[in-house]
Design an enzyme around this catalytic site. Structure first.
Site, PDB file in Angstrom:
ATOM      1  CB  ALA A 126      -0.932  -0.002   1.207  1.00  0.00           C
ATOM      2  CD  GLU A 162       5.538  -5.676   4.805  1.00  0.00           C
ATOM      3  OE1 GLU A 162       6.289  -5.195   5.660  1.00  0.00           O
ATOM      4  OE2 GLU A 162       4.483  -5.115   4.420  1.00  0.00           O
ATOM      5  CG  ASP A 175       7.603   0.843   1.391  1.00  0.00           C
ATOM      6  OD1 ASP A 175       8.258  -0.039   0.800  1.00  0.00           O
ATOM      7  OD2 ASP A 175       7.105   0.684   2.515  1.00  0.00           O
TER       8      ASP A 175
END
Length: 301
Positions: free
Chosen positions: A44, A140, A247
């Site tokens: 995300a 993940e 990220d």
């Protein structure tokens, strides 16, 4: 400029963040000064980073049928990420329990929850990946899902960018379907057994054509087969919270590459995005928008 289309397959977590002066040692209890509940998860996070950096982004992942799941979907929608392929499954959403100290460092415990259901792709997932300019992957979620997505992208000629975090052994089939490997220096050492980032990066070229090793405040190192290594410096800033910095870099790098930038130039622009993110609390919440990145990077219209 047409917005590039990027697909992301990965984790979606609710980050439960405690801010402390100094992180506790084993058996120690400390008093924190603040607690926040913030959307996160490496998948995300990368999706939000790419969307804010200027891409059209599709998120492939899973949340639980709990209150966190509703909040996580809403947060992605609010950041402009397409959630049509986001599954809602029985049980809890993923969570990450994070301690952030006054130096901006962090320690994280991830409980996968719904993310552990991502073992296969639906026909819609496959079509979305095949239609993208790039696919962003992390580790993940179950390896079966990561490998299926990478092989789908390879069959369709889609550039695959893999962040090998958390570090674990990588199947040869996954490396064979990876175009760009994006570890930090600790992950590069774990993958190769070589503590020096430059040595590790060169060793990884035996398995993938391009590698960018992120080095925190020291910037990043780009190596490619048949080319000289390039070090891209980081910007000097005071870090408040480094959660999500990697990220942010990955999402911004993917956007810059899809827009046709040469990789060192793309890494410099991504470094500007990371520099902005570490000056703010949170992971996805700290990620900058396109205009902010261009200003930090000195890009003029």
């Amino acid at each position: 400029m047409t917005r590039p289309h990027i697909a992301v397959l990965g984790s979606i977590n609710m980050d439960l963040v405690a801010y402390v002066a100094k992180a506790p040692q084993r058996g120690e209890t400390v008093t924190g000064r603040e607690f926040r509940t913030l959307p996160g998860g490496k998948g995300a996070n990368q999706a939000v980073a790419a969307a804010r950096a200027g891409a059209t982004v599709s998120m492939i992942g899973a949340v639980g049928n709990d209150a966190f799941g509703t909040q996580l979907r809403s947060a992605l929608d609010h950041s402009g990420v397409d959630t049509d392929l986001l599954r809602t499954v029985e049980g809890p959403s993923g969570t990450a329990h994070i301690v952030v100290d006054d130096d901006g460092g962090n320690a994280i415990v991830v409980i996968p929850g719904a993310n552990d259901t991502l073992t296969t792709l639906s026909p819609g997932d496959t079509a979305e990946i095949a239609s993208a300019a790039a696919l962003l992957l992390q580790l993940e979620i179950p390896m079966e899902g990561v490998l299926a997505a990478a092989q789908t992208a390879r069959a369709a000629g889609v550039r695959t960018i893999l962040t090998p975090a958390p570090a674990r052994p990588l199947p040869p089939e996954l490396l064979a379907a990876t175009d760009l490997l994006l570890p930090n220096e600790h992950e590069a050492a774990a993958l190769t057994g070589l503590p020096d980032p430059a040595d590790a990066a060169r060793a990884l070229l035996d398995q993938v054509p391009e590698v960018v090793v992120t080095l925190g405040a020291a910037g990043s190192l780009y190596v490619a087969r048949g080319a000289e290594p390039v070090t891209v410096p980081a910007r000097r800033v005071t870090a408040v919270d480094t959660t999500g910095a990697g990220d942010t870099f990955a999402g911004a790098l993917a956007v810059a590459l899809c827009e046709g930038n040469y990789l060192p130039q793309a890494a410099s622009w991504a470094s500007a995005a990371s520099a902005l993110s570490v000056q703010r609390p949170g992971a996805a919440a700290s990620m900058p928008y396109r205009t902010e990145i261009d200003t930090e990077a000195g890009v003029t219209a």
